[in-house]
Design an enzyme around this catalytic site. Structure first.
Site, short mmCIF file in Angstrom:
data_model
loop_
_atom_site.label_atom_id
_atom_site.label_comp_id
_atom_site.label_asym_id
_atom_site.label_seq_id
_atom_site.Cartn_x
_atom_site.Cartn_y
_atom_site.Cartn_z
N SER A 281 0.85 -1.20 0.00
CA SER A 281 0.00 0.00 0.00
C SER A 281 0.88 1.24 0.00
O SER A 281 2.05 1.18 0.38
CB SER A 281 -0.90 0.02 1.23
OG SER A 281 -0.17 0.42 2.39
N ASP A 282 0.32 2.37 -0.41
CA ASP A 282 1.02 3.63 -0.19
C ASP A 282 0.88 3.98 1.30
O ASP A 282 0.12 3.35 2.04
CB ASP A 282 0.46 4.74 -1.08
CG ASP A 282 1.52 5.79 -1.41
OD1 ASP A 282 2.48 5.95 -0.62
OD2 ASP A 282 1.39 6.46 -2.44
N TRP A 283 1.61 5.00 1.72
CA TRP A 283 1.69 5.36 3.14
C TRP A 283 0.28 5.53 3.73
O TRP A 283 -0.44 6.46 3.38
CB TRP A 283 2.51 6.63 3.31
CG TRP A 283 2.70 7.06 4.73
CD1 TRP A 283 1.78 7.66 5.54
CD2 TRP A 283 3.88 6.90 5.52
NE1 TRP A 283 2.31 7.89 6.78
CE2 TRP A 283 3.59 7.44 6.80
CE3 TRP A 283 5.15 6.37 5.28
CZ2 TRP A 283 4.54 7.47 7.84
CZ3 TRP A 283 6.09 6.40 6.30
CH2 TRP A 283 5.79 6.95 7.56
N ALA A 284 -0.11 4.60 4.60
CA ALA A 284 -1.39 4.66 5.33
C ALA A 284 -2.61 4.69 4.41
O ALA A 284 -3.71 5.06 4.85
CB ALA A 284 -1.42 5.84 6.29
#
Length: 749
Positions: A281-284
């Site tokens: 995933s991308d950050w959060a």
């Protein structure tokens, strides 16, 4: 013939042996992965599926305890071989199963030897330059213990207001696909276990570059036909090139956030493409499905991401806190978790981390910022520069010139010339234009004045000094543009004019009567129509990186010749956005015969459609500069466009060729571009599409026949139901940019 036959037999035997070894190695790896998974607790599996910054874990000691307990499979933003080895030792020697960490870092366009921003690399139209640049980045990052980068970013980007266009390869699907393959090869080489390579990551999957209004993280609305024809092909090219990982994006795509999007992650990536690498995933971005309004809480967000196919969660803790409950409720099963852990462990094996978990702490000193790396950086910068204007052939300058004025906030700005997404580059290693020009010409010939402190400065107090420097010089070299912080993630702009009082500074030095060479450093295309009219020459250098200064100095004085071409369309004004070359036609396409200029409309005119075409009354219908545009110090003539046939079958091909002659005084490179138009289709087709190009270097007076093979498969498109090659009539052009070229016709039958 006998020698050749024996050679071929030997080669076939070697290839067969190699395949057998590879198959045996894969079988051994699969066996080891199954054995590890059979021993793992759920907590350890979720640890492998979790990536954190050390700071999120409460500092080094808490991080060590979490790693020892098997709660972390990957660390990002840890710098330095010693620090990496310190944590890796805990994972390998103190955790129950000894599974090594994978260390990740945003190494976007260089580690410490900073290359031009990716948009600049795309302007080189040279895949080898991009590959070499990323190979340097990989070697330097690997020498400090980094195994994985979150690059290349291959979002097709058609809105320069979006700050992350700087990280992209521009507006075109074909050019982005070419660069995607080259960058993946540069980072990963031929063998991920090579200590000079790192795993690449194709991001952001998918559609992030179409953020509504150019506002970062924003909604994207992309019909499936456009998604498949324009936005997905670069990712497919990366997958075909063997990219080790994919990253799901931040954006909501047609109502479904991409980190929980089964259509893109499961159906397209996994099922249609057969991709078996790892997805992070991308950050959060998994937790951010909650504010998106797609998940009510972290538990629901975890369920949606796991169902869609995200193997590893970056930064947030939706997986760790909720998978047990989801298993208990039967909403996911252990086989799914095991499949994701398998993908992660396979990458670690491919990187050789089980056999070679530690990094030689003496390696960085021998690897980072070597002369070879700086040479590659300078070459990359040089090839990325685009000459937009050269009135009266003012460039190149003569070395015999008596004095130059070097003016502007970006003439000596070592930090800003590195561009966006530079975590590890150091400004003290940047060679600025002022430094390079002074070394080339000597102090006595350079009159320097900043004029403005930074690009956004609104005070004119430095103008007098700048005017004085201009008046006592033969020529003005004016360095304007935007600071690095003005582009990149979360740095969108509504106004793309030069910031601060930069245009007024240009007007002030122009008023001295001295010829003005404008050098623009920027992370995106800017609206510079006014500046083009004021300057005598304009060289667009993007943010050129560590060696930008020497590359600029050499080009201004003719030691190198411009060969870059625009990877994006330049609008006249922000109001024209989105504007890109490969748009669709309307039922009333604009042309000059029917275009109505706002200044020609009489007062109290009768209300009517004023020409019945699709255009702006105040900005017309054409851009300031077209995609593919770029001048040279030399000149080129195109002639004798030929097609090997005017027809081809649905599985055939034709060769398109043109004679290219260097009609100027300099040895120079020209990018010969091939465009097509499918006149009629089961869905409407773009007015032009780039389908091939070659960068050719010719000596003065030299002519070369340039040929590009166009396959029917290259003309395939998605029509809403299937990928098809349709019979019909086509236009083809070969020329110097998307607007100019020799024309011919062919058909598919």
């Amino acid at each position: 013939m006998k020698t050749i036959s024996l050679f071929l037999i030997g080669l076939l035997l070697l290839t067969g042996a190699s395949a057998a070894v590879s198959a045996e190695k894969k079988e051994q790896t699969d066996s080891r992965i199954k054995e590890l998974i059979s021993k793992m607790t759920l907590e350890e599996k979720l640890g492998q599926m979790s990536q954190f910054d050390p700071g999120q874990l409460g500092g080094p000691e808490n991080a060590k305890q979490a790693i020892k307990d098997g709660k972390v499979g990957s660390i990002l933003n840890l710098v330095g071989a010693s620090a990496v080895n310190d944590l890796q030792k805990v994972a390998v020697e103190e955790s129950r199963l000894g599974i090594p960490l994978i260390i990740a870092r945003d190494v976007i366009h260089g580690y410490q030897t900073i290359m031009p921003i990716p948009l600049g690399l795309a302007a080189s139209w040279n895949a080898e330059v991009a590959e070499d640049a990323m190979a340097v980045a990989a070697a330097e990052a690997a020498s400090e213990g980094i195994h994985w980068t979150f690059a290349p970013m291959i979002d097709v980007s058609r809105d320069p207001r979006w700050g992350r266009i700087a990280e992209s390869c521009g507006e075109d699907t074909y050019l982005t696909s070419v660069m995607a393959k080259a960058m993946v090869k540069g980072f990963q080489g031929d063998d991920l276990s090579n200590p000079k390579t790192i795993a690449a990551c194709a991001k952001h999957f998918v559609g992030y570059g179409a953020a509504e209004g150019g506002r970062d993280y924003n909604t994207t609305l992309i019909p499936e036909v456009q998604l498949r024809n324009d936005y997905l092909p670069p990712f497919k090219a990366a997958a075909d090139a063997g990219v080790a990982t994919f990253m799901s994006a931040f954006n909501d795509l047609n109502g479904v956030p991409t980190s929980g999007n089964e259509f893109t992650l499961k159906q397209i990536l996994r099922q249609e493409w057969g991709y078996n690498g790892m997805v992070v995933s991308d950050w959060a971005s998994i937790a951010e499905m909650i504010p998106h309004g797609y998940a009510a809480n972290k538990k629901e967000a975890a369920e949606r991401a796991l169902t869609a196919g995200v193997d590893m969660e970056m930064a947030s803790d939706c997986y760790v806190g909720n998978v047990q409950a989801l298993l208990d409720e039967g909403k996911i099963d252990m086989a799914t978790i095991d499949r994701y852990v398998t993908n992660i462990l396979r990458l670690k094996f491919e990187l050789g981390l089980f056999e070679r978990p530690y990094t030689d702490e003496a390696l960085a000193e021998k690897t980072i910022l070597t002369e070879k790396h700086k040479e590659i950086a300078q070459q990359a910068a040089s090839e990325s520069f685009v000459l937009l204007q050269n009135k009266n052939e003012i460039l190149p300058l003569s070395n015999e010139i008596s004095s130059v004025a070097v003016i502007g906030p970006l003439a000596d700005s070592p930090h800003d010339q590195m561009g966006t997404w530079v975590f590890d580059g150091k400004k003290e290693n940047s060679v600025t234009p002022l430094t390079a020009l002074t070394e080339k010409l000597g102090d006595a010939k350079v009159n320097f004045a900043k004029g403005l402190k930074i690009s956004r400065t609104k005070s004119t107090e430095g103008f007098a000094e700048a005017v004085e420097a201009a008046e006592k010089s033969d020529v003005v070299l004016l360095f304007l543009g935007e600071e690095s912080i003005l582009s990149g993630e979360a740095h969108s702009l509504a106004n793309l004019n030069l910031q601060g009082r930069q245009t007024e500074l240009l007007e002030a030095v122009k008023a001295t009567g001295r010829p003005v060479v404008l050098v623009i450093m920027a992370g995106r295309q800017l609206t510079i129509e006014r500046e083009l009219k004021l300057a005598d020459a304009v060289l667009y250098t993007w943010h050129p990186g560590t060696m930008g200064g020497p590359a600029i100095a050499d080009m201004l004085f003719g030691e190198t010749v411009p060969s870059g071409k625009l990877p994006v369309t330049f609008p006249k004004t922000v109001g024209q956005i989105p504007i890109y070359y490969n748009h669709k036609n309307t039922g009333r396409p604009a042309d000059y015969e029917q275009w109505t200029d706002i200044n020609k409309i009489p007062a109290e005119a009768t209300q009517h459609s004023l020409g019945n075409t699709s255009h702006y009354l105040d900005a017309g219908f054409e851009p300031l500069l077209p995609f593919g545009f770029g001048l040279s110090y030399s000149s080129f003539a195109y002639s004798n466009l030929e097609l090997s046939s005017n027809t081809m079958g649905a599985e055939g091909a034709i060769e398109v060729s043109v004679d290219l002659k260097n009609t100027g005084k300099y040895e120079a490179a020209e990018v010969v571009q091939l465009y097509i138009r499918d006149r009629f289709g089961s869905v409407t087709r773009p007015v032009k599409q780039l389908k091939g190009y070659k960068k050719i270097t010719l000596k003065p007076g030299e002519t070369q026949k340039v040929s590009i093979v166009l396959k029917a498969k290259d003309l395939e498109f998605f029509n809403g139901k299937d990928y098809v090659v349709e019979a019909g009539d086509f236009d083809v052009w070969m020329g110097t940019n998307s607007k100019e070229g020799l024309h011919a016709e062919f058909s598919i039958n």
